[in-house]
Design a protein around this motif. Structure first.
Motif, PDB file in Angstrom:
ATOM      1  N   LEU A 195       0.410  -1.648  -0.104  1.00 10.94           N
ATOM      2  CA  LEU A 195      -0.203  -0.056  -0.036  1.00 10.94           C
ATOM      3  C   LEU A 195       1.207   0.666   0.018  1.00 10.94           C
ATOM      4  CD1 LEU A 195      -2.969  -1.010   2.502  1.00 10.94           C
ATOM      5  CD2 LEU A 195      -2.939  -0.918   0.099  1.00 10.94           C
ATOM      6  N   ASN A 232       3.264   1.504  -1.162  1.00  8.34           N
ATOM      7  CA  ASN A 232       4.235   1.808  -2.745  1.00  8.34           C
ATOM      8  C   ASN A 232       2.757   2.343  -3.632  1.00  8.34           C
ATOM      9  OD1 ASN A 232       6.990   1.536  -3.753  1.00  8.34           O
ATOM     10  ND2 ASN A 232       6.508  -0.413  -2.095  1.00  8.34           N
ATOM     11  N   LEU A 233       1.875   2.088  -3.431  1.00  4.91           N
ATOM     12  CA  LEU A 233       0.612   2.428  -4.017  1.00  4.91           C
ATOM     13  C   LEU A 233      -0.024   4.147  -4.026  1.00  4.91           C
ATOM     14  CD1 LEU A 233      -1.582   1.904  -6.293  1.00  4.91           C
ATOM     15  CD2 LEU A 233      -3.459   1.208  -3.806  1.00  4.91           C
ATOM     16  N   GLU A 234       0.274   4.092  -2.434  1.00  3.53           N
ATOM     17  CA  GLU A 234      -0.013   5.695  -1.820  1.00  3.53           C
ATOM     18  C   GLU A 234       0.921   6.315  -2.845  1.00  3.53           C
ATOM     19  OE1 GLU A 234      -2.328   6.851  -0.491  1.00  3.53           O
ATOM     20  OE2 GLU A 234      -3.980   5.244  -0.494  1.00  3.53           O
ATOM     21  N   TRP A 264       0.092   6.055  -7.657  1.00  2.00           N
ATOM     22  CA  TRP A 264      -0.740   6.402  -8.473  1.00  2.00           C
ATOM     23  C   TRP A 264      -1.471   8.104  -8.716  1.00  2.00           C
ATOM     24  CZ3 TRP A 264      -4.401   9.951  -7.200  1.00  2.00           C
ATOM     25  CH2 TRP A 264      -4.466  10.390  -6.115  1.00  2.00           C
ATOM     26  N   SER A 317     -10.441   6.910  -2.424  1.00  9.32           N
ATOM     27  CA  SER A 317     -10.110   5.344  -1.649  1.00  9.32           C
ATOM     28  C   SER A 317     -10.674   5.467  -0.157  1.00  9.32           C
ATOM     29  CB  SER A 317      -8.786   6.442  -1.707  1.00  9.32           C
ATOM     30  OG  SER A 317      -8.733   7.218  -0.797  1.00  9.32           O
ATOM     31  N   LEU A 373      -4.015  -5.218  -7.531  1.00  7.73           N
ATOM     32  CA  LEU A 373      -3.327  -3.691  -7.483  1.00  7.73           C
ATOM     33  C   LEU A 373      -1.757  -4.821  -8.373  1.00  7.73           C
ATOM     34  CD1 LEU A 373      -1.021  -2.535  -6.200  1.00  7.73           C
ATOM     35  CD2 LEU A 373      -0.435  -3.764  -4.432  1.00  7.73           C
ATOM     36  N   GLY A 390      -1.974  -1.341 -12.283  1.00 11.10           N
ATOM     37  CA  GLY A 390      -0.933  -0.174 -12.990  1.00 11.10           C
ATOM     38  C   GLY A 390      -1.340  -0.425 -14.841  1.00 11.10           C
ATOM     39  N   PHE A 442      -9.144   1.736  -9.223  1.00 16.56           N
ATOM     40  CA  PHE A 442      -8.874   2.436  -7.927  1.00 16.56           C
ATOM     41  C   PHE A 442      -9.731   2.054  -6.935  1.00 16.56           C
ATOM     42  CE2 PHE A 442      -7.700   5.534  -5.217  1.00 16.56           C
ATOM     43  CZ  PHE A 442      -6.369   5.137  -4.970  1.00 16.56           C
ATOM     44  N   TYR A 491      -9.775   0.012  -2.699  1.00 17.07           N
ATOM     45  CA  TYR A 491     -10.497  -0.047  -1.924  1.00 17.07           C
ATOM     46  C   TYR A 491     -10.934  -0.288  -1.476  1.00 17.07           C
ATOM     47  CZ  TYR A 491      -6.063   3.441  -0.869  1.00 17.07           C
ATOM     48  OH  TYR A 491      -4.293   3.764  -1.308  1.00 17.07           O
ATOM     49  N   TRP A 539       3.119  -2.589  -9.593  1.00 16.73           N
ATOM     50  CA  TRP A 539       2.284  -3.082  -8.323  1.00 16.73           C
ATOM     51  C   TRP A 539       2.250  -4.422  -9.163  1.00 16.73           C
ATOM     52  CZ3 TRP A 539      -0.543   2.135 -10.448  1.00 16.73           C
ATOM     53  CH2 TRP A 539      -1.020   3.422  -9.009  1.00 16.73           C
TER      54      TRP A 539
END
Length: 392
Positions: free
Chosen positions: A221, A223-225, A228, A250, A285, A289, A301, A305, A363
């Motif tokens: 999470l 790296n997602l935050e 994105w 989110s 995830l 991407g 996305f 969430y 991702w």
């Protein structure tokens, strides 16, 4: 037990945190930092949290959880004033980091313990749902308000000071709500030294697996935050108002997932809810991407969430059902610390990986790692212990 004061404190604190989410970097830049020192200031915040996370949790269990929560917001209020009226960005961020560490696991552990004492473990999903909904809803509303007020920041003599003063006022509200909660007595001296609770916790395999899984989840999470937003701009061909919309998606998506699982928790085995929804998060995830359509990316996305909210509610309920009462705040701090360490490790790994691959491949790899982690937890028995189930 009346939950109103607890929930009021959670909601007001979440609202205050949300106010600065859209503008924190801009606020720090307005206090004299540049791109390089901005990273150092945010790093000072993170380092302060990591250093104080575990000691503050142990202090909560020993000295009193409500007391530590009151101390946390007192420190945070000082940090708000420092950032509002001085150029001491590093000092302000370190105060906010200390406040975040002391707040973590303090009032929430007291809330869960008294809920269990009054209503039993089988109703834990309801408690977790209410707490998470108030915190997440506060974050979302605060972020919308912060973005609107932040847009007018240059018009003020001290940029962003109104937001900081508003957060200061919200902290006072949270302090007032918490001050009306009956105090929990400090842990007796004999109980502090009694090792039975720690031994039971160390022998509780599903609890250890859930805590270890937090490291992998934090890495994914984190790296997602981080990525994105630039990935969204790449799909949109530049800056897009969807940046603010995605932040709300989110938060509201996670809140919706919590509400749905909370509504049907009495009919479900939470261990399997956790596993299935975590695997769904890993799947989204892995593919997110590679979605080249802008609206498909936004929808994916939100779906990620939504699944994350459902899994988080199940995981929180399972953890609270398993933690020994005398170590509740400490274990919650350990869980938070492990998630933060996972995010830090994930950031380091991403810095290396992105020299060879792009964000979509990163991702995908993290999604596969998260899925593998859930597989290991299933094989090791995270779903086979009735002690973690809150379903009768």
């Amino acid at each position: 037990m009346s939950a109103r004061r607890y929930l009021a404190a959670f909601g007001l604190a979440g609202l205050g945190k949300g106010l600065l989410l859209p503008v924190l970097s801009l606020l720090l830049l307005s206090r004299g930092l540049d791109a390089g020192t901005l990273a150092l200031a945010t790093g000072a915040f993170a380092l302060t949290v990591v250093l104080l996370e575990l000691p503050s949790g142990m202090l909560s269990d020993r000295w009193g959880r409500r007391r530590v929560y009151l101390v946390a917001h007192t420190i945070g209020a000082a940090g708000d004033l420092v950032l509002a009226f001085t150029g001491q960005a590093f000092g302000g961020m370190m105060l906010l980091g200390a406040a975040a560490a002391f707040e973590s696991g303090s009032l929430s552990s007291l809330f869960f313990q008294r809920w269990i004492d009054a209503r039993g473990k089988e109703t834990l999903p309801r408690a977790a749902s209410w707490m998470n909904l108030l915190e997440t809803g506060g974050l979302a509303v605060g972020a919308l308000a912060g973005g609107a007020v932040g847009a007018a920041a240059p018009a003020f003599l001290l940029p962003y000071a109104p937001l900081l003063l508003a957060r200061f006022a919200l902290r006072l509200g949270a302090l007032a709500a918490a001050a009306g909660i009956p105090a929990d007595p400090p842990l007796p001296h004999a109980a502090r030294r009694k090792p039975d609770g720690w031994r039971r916790m160390a022998s509780n395999r599903p609890l250890i697996l859930l805590l270890a899984g937090g490291v992998v989840l934090g890495a994914a999470l984190g790296n997602l935050e981080t990525y994105w937003q630039p990935h969204l701009e790449q799909l949109a061909g530049g800056y897009t108002p969807l940046l603010g919309v995605m932040s709300c998606i989110s938060m509201f998506g996670a809140a919706a997932g919590m509400a749905i699982i909370g509504r049907f928790a009495a009919r479900l085995r939470l261990e399997w809810v956790y596993a299935v929804f975590q695997l769904a998060v890993a799947g989204w995830l892995a593919v997110l991407g590679h979605i080249t359509n802008l609206w498909g990316y936004v929808g994916g996305f939100g779906a990620l969430y939504l699944c994350l909210g459902g899994s988080d509610l199940a995981r929180t309920s399972m953890l609270q059902a398993a933690i020994p009462p005398a170590q509740r705040a400490t274990v919650m701090s350990v869980d938070s610390l492990l998630c933060r360490l996972g995010a830090m490790l994930g950031s380091g790994a991403a810095a290396v990986a992105l020299t060879y691959v792009g964000v979509p491949a990163l991702w995908t790899g993290l999604g596969l790692v998260l899925a593998a982690g859930i597989g290991v937890q299933l094989l090791c028995g995270v779903t086979r212990t009735a002690g973690l189930s809150v379903k009768k």
